[in-house]
Scaffold this motif. Structure first.
Motif, PDB file in Angstrom:
ATOM      1  N   GLU A   1     -50.374  41.496 -51.816  1.00 38.41           N
ATOM      2  CA  GLU A   1     -49.822  42.795 -52.207  1.00 38.41           C
ATOM      3  C   GLU A   1     -49.098  43.451 -51.040  1.00 38.41           C
ATOM      4  N   SER A   2     -49.690  43.353 -49.842  1.00 39.98           N
ATOM      5  CA  SER A   2     -49.059  43.940 -48.652  1.00 39.98           C
ATOM      6  C   SER A   2     -47.749  43.238 -48.321  1.00 39.98           C
TER       7      SER A   2
ATOM      8  N   SER B   1     -55.207  45.220 -42.272  1.00 37.95           N
ATOM      9  CA  SER B   1     -56.019  44.981 -43.470  1.00 37.95           C
ATOM     10  C   SER B   1     -57.502  45.247 -43.225  1.00 37.95           C
TER      11      SER B   1
ATOM     12  N   ALA C   1     -48.695  41.555 -57.682  1.00 35.77           N
ATOM     13  CA  ALA C   1     -47.914  42.673 -57.157  1.00 35.77           C
ATOM     14  C   ALA C   1     -46.423  42.521 -57.458  1.00 35.77           C
TER      15      ALA C   1
ATOM     16  N   ASN D   1     -60.116  40.944 -45.344  1.00 35.35           N
ATOM     17  CA  ASN D   1     -59.583  41.458 -46.620  1.00 35.35           C
ATOM     18  C   ASN D   1     -58.298  40.730 -47.007  1.00 35.35           C
ATOM     19  N   GLU D   2     -58.355  39.400 -46.814  1.00 41.17           N
ATOM     20  CA  GLU D   2     -57.188  38.568 -47.094  1.00 41.17           C
ATOM     21  C   GLU D   2     -56.792  38.566 -48.573  1.00 41.17           C
ATOM     22  N   ASP D   3     -57.696  38.976 -49.433  1.00 44.24           N
ATOM     23  CA  ASP D   3     -57.364  39.028 -50.858  1.00 44.24           C
ATOM     24  C   ASP D   3     -56.359  40.132 -51.188  1.00 44.24           C
ATOM     25  N   HIS D   4     -56.024  40.991 -50.195  1.00 41.45           N
ATOM     26  CA  HIS D   4     -55.021  42.035 -50.396  1.00 41.45           C
ATOM     27  C   HIS D   4     -53.726  41.755 -49.626  1.00 41.45           C
ATOM     28  N   TRP D   5     -53.683  40.639 -48.902  1.00 39.39           N
ATOM     29  CA  TRP D   5     -52.487  40.342 -48.102  1.00 39.39           C
ATOM     30  C   TRP D   5     -51.250  40.142 -48.977  1.00 39.39           C
TER      31      TRP D   5
ATOM     32  N   ASN E   1     -45.116  44.549 -50.897  1.00 40.86           N
ATOM     33  CA  ASN E   1     -44.754  45.941 -50.643  1.00 40.86           C
ATOM     34  C   ASN E   1     -43.946  46.093 -49.362  1.00 40.86           C
TER      35      ASN E   1
ATOM     36  N   ASN F   1     -52.710  37.302 -55.577  1.00 33.87           N
ATOM     37  CA  ASN F   1     -52.534  38.729 -55.315  1.00 33.87           C
ATOM     38  C   ASN F   1     -51.053  39.085 -55.200  1.00 33.87           C
TER      39      ASN F   1
ATOM     40  N   ILE G   1     -54.441  34.576 -51.911  1.00 28.21           N
ATOM     41  CA  ILE G   1     -53.332  35.421 -51.458  1.00 28.21           C
ATOM     42  C   ILE G   1     -52.150  35.307 -52.418  1.00 28.21           C
TER      43      ILE G   1
END
Length: 324
Positions: free
Chosen positions: A293-294, A314, A76, A287-291, A297, A72, A69
């Motif tokens: 970035e979230s 997610s 970002a 989909n914790e690999d995108h947390w 943002n 990622n 995390i």
């Protein structure tokens, strides 16, 4: 015009056409490099124009999943002039999370993301940060009674249901399983456990032999799981509802050479290798690999006056055994 002259004229026109076509061909490698450089210059210019900001990320504990995390989030953040302060107790600890939050409030950060170990106990300090003008978001596990701005993650109840469906499919709706969860006061984990047990009790004849909590400690997770295996040697499957349980079960399955089904939560390179080697049967990912970035943002939107959704979903996906 004779035939020879007509042929010469035709060849000449054909050659000119090919030359003109070549002039309109795709950009050369040099042109592409220039375009890439222009894009990089634009990004650097945009970053310089953005005011510097500092965001804090507070994890429940140190764990490889949280490293994913962080990576990622760093990716970002780098184009937005954002500095990250990432902190976590060595093992899940409420008092340390509160102290970290208090320190970040004093430092007047521009935003804080926290994965709360105890949703109710952290409400006062979350509200204190918000009252001081710092937007706060929760991720993985929510603190719904607080003034946090948004929750980033998956529906944890449905995650539990998804794990129930996965083990039911493997056992054909019957059998005996062991379950281990993380922190007993963590809101997201209680939701996962509730979803799992409700599905198994209403849709299957699977018997849950025992449920234990490791409270975020790898040492305790190992002890708890080994004791459950010794007490119930004829179990058919194991479910780990948190990141610690998953990594612990991988080591035990490898050491004991167990062939029982093992399902867990969260995808990391280590977990992926365990799937390949057969120590894990299935992994449920939020989909914790995108947390990361979230998180960036969402906090950036809050800082710039944009609308922020209360729930950044997610999603949930199941990843089955991977063969080499």
């Amino acid at each position: 015009m004779n035939v020879k002259k007509r042929n010469r004229l035709f060849c000449l026109l054909l050659t000119v056409g090919m030359l003109l076509s070549g002039c309109q061909s795709a950009p050369s490698a040099g042109d592409q490099n220039i375009a890439a450089q222009d894009s990089n210059v634009q990004k650097a210019s945009d970053q310089q124009n953005e005011p510097p900001r500092t965001y804090g990320i507070i994890y429940p504990m140190v764990n490889p999943t949280y490293e994913v995390i962080t990576q990622n989030a760093e990716e970002a953040a780098k184009d937005h002039n954002i500095r990250l302060m990432v902190q976590a107790p060595d093992e899940a600890n409420l008092e340390q999370q509160i102290r970290i939050m208090e320190t970040m409030i004093k430092q007047k950060l521009n935003g804080i993301a926290i994965d709360p170990v105890d949703a109710k106990a952290l409400i006062p300090v979350i509200n204190k940060a918000v009252a001081s003008g710092i937007p706060v978001v929760c991720f993985e596990s929510d603190a719904p009674g607080s003034n946090r701005l948004s929750f980033i993650g998956a529906d944890n109840y449905e995650t539990g249901v998804t794990m129930g469906k996965a083990v039911s499919r493997l056992l054909k709706g019957r059998g005996m399983i062991l379950v281990e969860a993380g922190m007993s006061q963590m809101y997201g984990l209680s939701q996962r456990l509730e979803g799992l047990l409700h599905y198994l009790n209403t849709e299957t004849t699977i018997d849950v032999l025992e449920v234990r909590f490791n409270e975020g400690s790898e040492t305790r997770a190992t002890t708890e799981l080994e004791e459950m295996i010794d007490a119930h040697p004829h179990f058919n499957a194991f479910i780990g509802l948190d990141f610690v349980s998953g990594s612990t079960s991988t080591l035990i399955w490898k050491a004991k050479g167990l062939k029982r089904y093992a399902l867990t939560l969260g995808m990391t390179p280590t977990v992926k290798e365990a799937l390949r080697n057969g120590q894990l049967t299935s992994v449920i990912s939020q989909n914790e690999d995108h947390w990361g970035e979230s998180i960036i943002n969402t906090l950036l939107s809050a800082n710039t006056g944009k609308t922020v959704p209360e729930f950044v979903d997610s999603g949930i996906r199941e990843i089955g055994s991977i063969r080499k």
